[in-house]
Write an enzyme that holds these catalytic residues in place. Structure first.
Site, PDB file in Angstrom:
ATOM      1  CD  GLU A   1       1.113  -4.067   5.303  1.00 35.22           C
ATOM      2  OE1 GLU A   1       1.289  -3.094   6.056  1.00 35.22           O
ATOM      3  OE2 GLU A   1       0.088  -4.211   4.615  1.00 35.22           O
TER       4      GLU A   1
ATOM      5  CD  GLU B   1      -3.204  -6.384   5.462  1.00 40.12           C
ATOM      6  OE1 GLU B   1      -3.281  -5.151   5.253  1.00 40.12           O
ATOM      7  OE2 GLU B   1      -2.533  -6.882   6.379  1.00 40.12           O
TER       8      GLU B   1
HETATM    9  O1  IFM Z   1      -4.633  -2.023   9.210  1.00 46.41           O
HETATM   10  C1  IFM Z   1      -3.550  -2.191   8.362  1.00 46.41           C
HETATM   11  C2  IFM Z   1      -2.919  -3.552   8.553  1.00 46.41           C
HETATM   12  O2  IFM Z   1      -2.544  -3.773   9.876  1.00 46.41           O
HETATM   13  C3  IFM Z   1      -1.682  -3.682   7.688  1.00 46.41           C
HETATM   14  N1  IFM Z   1      -1.965  -3.339   6.326  1.00 46.41           N
HETATM   15  C4  IFM Z   1      -2.688  -2.122   6.066  1.00 46.41           C
HETATM   16  C5  IFM Z   1      -3.946  -2.054   6.919  1.00 46.41           C
HETATM   17  C6  IFM Z   1      -4.701  -0.735   6.636  1.00 46.41           C
HETATM   18  O3  IFM Z   1      -3.900   0.347   6.961  1.00 46.41           O
END
Ligand code: IFM
Length: 451
Positions: free
Chosen positions: A167, A354
């Site tokens: 990210e 994710e």
């Molecule tokens: O916890 C985070 C992760 O580190 C990166 N993506 C979003 C998740 C939830 O906020």
């Protein structure tokens, strides 16, 4: 309508975590400080002054955590490597004990039949690099390539595929533009060079990995952007936001150019950071897979005040997570089909790296954790994923966020995202109802494929 059991053969099931959110042991075995250690120590930076000094104590308890993964029947595990465990000052001398930890973890995973999928950078920059300018300094990209070489040479014989960055958009905005995350800089648009330097780091690391015949991915936080209305002003604002959030970190990789950021008053050299040959390098090693982190769509309207060329508008009438994020499973289908339509044959196979939600989970008197909202969230998103695949999008796997409740950055331990509840006082792990649900889904999917 296709559903989650219709996912194709070879589809990979996994969970994701990140080093700083679970490992703890921040001052052990030669690990150097990262920007998050320094930021979390600042009064007021993290809710209730929480720090990740112990977190889930995964550094010591990883055998128990791998056993939990094995219990799920996973194909893969996405975790991140803490750069400052491997190179305490983010350059130069290597810390053998830090590398040994990841060596042990990889072997333990392989022994459990789980393929390791490491992320090289998940926001925990060695503080010494930050002291040298962090991602505002182009040199950080070259030091990242050096670190990648060290790790790939040690683990590349057992780890087939790698994620360079997690990210970069969120890291740029929260870490450097708004100062909500480490390193806590509030530079607004002057943070843009950190986008280019992270992408340059990706390109340099990708060529290190590619030279070793290792697969290269990146995990981008992407969101389908919806205009608040069909008014010209709202449409233009939505296009500007889409360029910043989605295209800035994907166009250079897949198309070899930056999107038009003129709505932000920014030229194609991103604040003077782009040099000749950079874009060629960034796109030079083709991605073997695009990692997509999806949580929710974004609704955008024309700005009402001077400053940025967009304003965020609320998404009404949908359920919300404990974090207050809108729950819109259909947004995942919309995002994936939109990526395919935008990039066509330039889009590599996608993996959802994710997806998950925070729930105010508690262990009941009978020792169970009933997290029905998480099951509904995951089921809805997996059905949306199956719909996107039925529409022709090539999606190869799904890694839910997260295995364990963990340190949720500026929220500390207040947001619980895990399939497994963690009592942060005792370190007791309690699988939630969603853990059993995910395990049964994986088993049912496999059973259907094998007849
Ligand atoms: O916890 C985070 C992760 O580190 C990166 N993506 C979003 C998740 C939830 O906020």
């Amino acid at each position: 309508m296709p559903n989650r059991l219709d996912l194709p053969g070879g589809f990979r099931w996994g969970v994701s975590t990140a080093a700083y959110q679970i490992e703890g042991a921040v001052a052990e075995d030669g690990r150097g400080p990262s920007v998050w250690d320094v930021f979390a120590a600042r009064p007021g930076a993290v809710r209730d002054g929480h720090t990740s000094a112990v977190a889930c104590d995964h550094y010591h308890r990883y055998p128990e955590d791998v056993a939990l993964m094995k219990g799920l029947g996973l194909d893969g595990y996405r975790f991140s490597i803490a750069w400052s465990r491997v190179q305490p000052s983010g350059a130069g001398p290597v810390n053998p004990a830090g590398l040994d930890f990841y060596d042990r973890l990889v072997d333990r995973l392989l022994g459990a039949g789980i393929t390791p999928l490491p992320t090289l950078f998940h926001w925990d920059l060695p503080q010494a690099r930050e002291d040298g300018g962090g991602w505002l300094n182009r040199d950080t990209a070259y030091r990242f390539a050096e670190y990648t070489t060290v790790v790939a040479d040690r683990l590349g014989d057992r780890v087939p595929a790698w994620i360079t960055l997690n990210e970069p958009f969120v890291h740029m905005v929260y870490g450097y533009a708004l100062g909500i995350h480490a390193p806590g800089r509030a530079l607004m648009l002057d943070a843009l060079p950190t986008a280019h330097h992270q992408l340059l780091a990706h390109g340099l690391a990708a060529s290190v990995l590619g030279e070793r015949n290792l697969e290269v991915m990146i995990a981008n936080n992407l969101t389908p952007v919806r205009a608040a209305s069909s008014d010209q002003g709202d449409l233009a604002a939505a296009a500007a936001y889409d360029a910043l959030h989605n295209r800035l970190f994907t166009d250079p990789l897949l198309l070899g150019c930056y999107p038009d950021l003129s709505a932000f008053g920014v030229g194609p050299d991103l604040g003077g950071s782009v040099r000749d040959g950079d874009l060629k390098l960034i796109a030079g090693t083709a991605l073997d897979g695009l990692g997509v982190n999806y949580y929710n769509p974004t609704r955008i309207a024309a700005p009402t005040e001077p400053g940025l060329p967009f304003a965020e508008a609320p998404i009404e009438d949908v359920p919300r997570t404990a974090f207050g994020w809108p729950v819109v499973p259909e947004g995942l289908r919309e995002l994936l089909v939109g990526l395919r339509d935008r990039y066509g044959t330039a889009l590599p196979p996608v993996t959802i790296t994710e997806n998950g939600c925070s729930v105010a989970d508690e262990v009941a008197a009978d020792g169970t954790v009933d997290d029905r909202p998480r099951i509904d969230y995951l089921a809805g998103h997996l059905d949306a994923l199956a719909a996107a695949i039925a529409e022709g999008v090539d999606v190869r796997g799904y890694f839910t966020w997260s295995l364990l409740d963990n340190f949720e950055w500026a929220e500390g331990f207040h947001q619980r995202f895990g399939l497994v509840h963690v009592d942060f006082e005792t370190q007791r792990r309690t699988p939630k109802a969603s853990y059993a649900w995910y395990r049964e889904l994986i088993a049912a999917h496999r059973k259907r494929l094998t007849g």
